[in-house]
Design an enzyme around this catalytic site. Structure first.
Site, mmCIF file in Angstrom:
data_model
loop_
_atom_site.group_PDB
_atom_site.id
_atom_site.type_symbol
_atom_site.label_atom_id
_atom_site.label_comp_id
_atom_site.label_asym_id
_atom_site.label_seq_id
_atom_site.Cartn_x
_atom_site.Cartn_y
_atom_site.Cartn_z
ATOM 1 N N VAL A 187 -9.059 -0.707 4.713
ATOM 2 C CA VAL A 187 -9.589 -0.534 6.072
ATOM 3 C C VAL A 187 -8.236 -0.610 6.735
ATOM 4 O O VAL A 187 -7.418 -1.619 6.686
ATOM 5 C CB VAL A 187 -10.307 -1.662 6.508
ATOM 6 C CG1 VAL A 187 -10.520 -1.351 8.029
ATOM 7 C CG2 VAL A 187 -11.907 -1.177 5.704
ATOM 8 N N HIS B 192 -7.364 9.330 5.296
ATOM 9 C CA HIS B 192 -6.792 8.183 6.076
ATOM 10 C C HIS B 192 -7.007 8.484 7.654
ATOM 11 O O HIS B 192 -6.847 9.595 7.985
ATOM 12 C CB HIS B 192 -5.570 7.840 5.653
ATOM 13 C CG HIS B 192 -4.932 7.750 4.324
ATOM 14 N ND1 HIS B 192 -4.202 8.581 3.538
ATOM 15 C CD2 HIS B 192 -5.655 6.566 3.554
ATOM 16 C CE1 HIS B 192 -4.302 7.699 2.308
ATOM 17 N NE2 HIS B 192 -5.140 6.838 2.342
ATOM 18 N N ASP C 61 0.806 -1.263 0.107
ATOM 19 C CA ASP C 61 -0.079 0.034 -0.011
ATOM 20 C C ASP C 61 0.867 1.179 -0.050
ATOM 21 O O ASP C 61 1.999 1.101 0.655
ATOM 22 C CB ASP C 61 -0.952 0.099 1.260
ATOM 23 C CG ASP C 61 -2.002 0.986 1.044
ATOM 24 O OD1 ASP C 61 -2.461 1.339 -0.038
ATOM 25 O OD2 ASP C 61 -2.632 1.495 2.363
#
Length: 302
Positions: free
Chosen positions: A231, A180, A82
């Site tokens: 998530v 975020h 990520d």
């Protein structure tokens, strides 16, 4: 069944209007918590790690644990890197066995974002891995990437079209107002922008900042074309809170098996709730069959 690319699962999700949840895991037992949760509801799932977790745990160790978990449970599992800005780390993770990577060059001007994304696509086009890129700037904090509210920028639909045309990136994360971390107030999600982008491009879209978005908003995002929801904070908080509560309630109980078991169960519960929310519970077999069909059909593979 081993780790697979996230491309086929996300394509299937986009075409049928459900979502796949990508959970940021920060320890090896969190990997098992997420995959066990997916197995119990028979859902495909994406494990993902930040660059910080790669540097802390080691790419090879993460891959080994993820592969072990994916072989132990009969659900489709992808492993994603990520928000990576470092080309060398992307190469390291690909070599270790990651099946999906994100090149985040969203902090650069459009042309530089295209260039850096194409640099990764040059590798990926020869391999069975997914590549994700970002347009616009998602606010908040993700590992060591900090984007203030003032600097956050929403993606421009026409630029999304041009970006995909020039990079052929198979997954796009357009900034649409999420952030975020845990929201201080209500998230300002631009549903009209999601709809416009989804109408113009066919690739699966990614919803960053998925923690603590109201359930109805998540469902609406998925219905509009967001095939992947990230998530991180909610999972981390559930896991950590269980350990904290263990020591508040039983401060003398120092056996790690006790408090880590509680942490794992809390993470599993959170993961299952998110998986159910986006509509992918029960989709494991469907994804497995699509993935096999795509690999056996050269036209679909291209």
């Amino acid at each position: 069944m081993g780790l697979i690319s996230s491309t086929p699962m996300l394509e299937k999700a986009r075409s049928e209007g459900f979502g796949i949840v990508a959970f940021n895991v920060h320890s090896l037992d969190m990997i098992y918590a997420v995959v066990e949760a997916a197995d119990e509801v028979k859902a495909p799932v994406i494990l993902q790690t930040t660059v910080g977790s790669v540097k802390s745990l080691g790419a090879e160790n993460i891959v080994a644990a993820a592969e072990k978990a994916s072989n132990q449970y009969n659900v489709p599992v992808a492993l994603h890197l990520d928000h990576c800005t470092e080309y060398s780390v992307i190469v390291q993770c690909i070599r270790a066995g990651y099946t999906s990577v994100m090149i985040d060059a969203s902090m650069h001007p459009f042309e530089e974002n295209v260039r850096k994304t194409n640099q990764v696509m040059e590798i990926a086009k020869h391999l069975d891995i997914n590549v994700e890129a970002e347009l616009g700037k998602v606010g908040g904090v993700e590992d060591d990437i900090v984007v203030s509210d003032e600097d956050a920028q929403k993606a421009v639909p026409a630029e999304c079209v041009e970006f995909i045309k020039r990079t052929k990136v198979p997954t796009l994360a357009p900034a649409i107002g999420t952030a975020h971390g845990i929201y201080k107030g209500e998230p300002d999600i631009d549903f009209i922008r999601i709809q416009e982008i989804a109408h113009l491009v066919e690739v699966p879209l990614v919803l960053h900042g998925g923690s603590a978005i109201p359930d109805e908003d998540v469902k609406r995002c998925v219905s509009l074309g967001m095939a992947k929801m990230n998530v991180s904070t909610e999972l981390k908080n559930a896991y950590s809170a269980a350990i904290r509560n263990h020591f508040i309630e039983t401060p003398e109980a120092l056996d790690p098996r006790q408090y880590l078991s509680k942490a794992k169960n809390a993470a599993k519960d959170l993961a299952q709730s998110k998986i159910t929310l986006v509509g992918c519970a029960g989709k494991a077999t469907e994804i497995q069959e699509y993935e096999k069909e795509k690999h056996s059909n050269p036209i679909m593979a291209n």
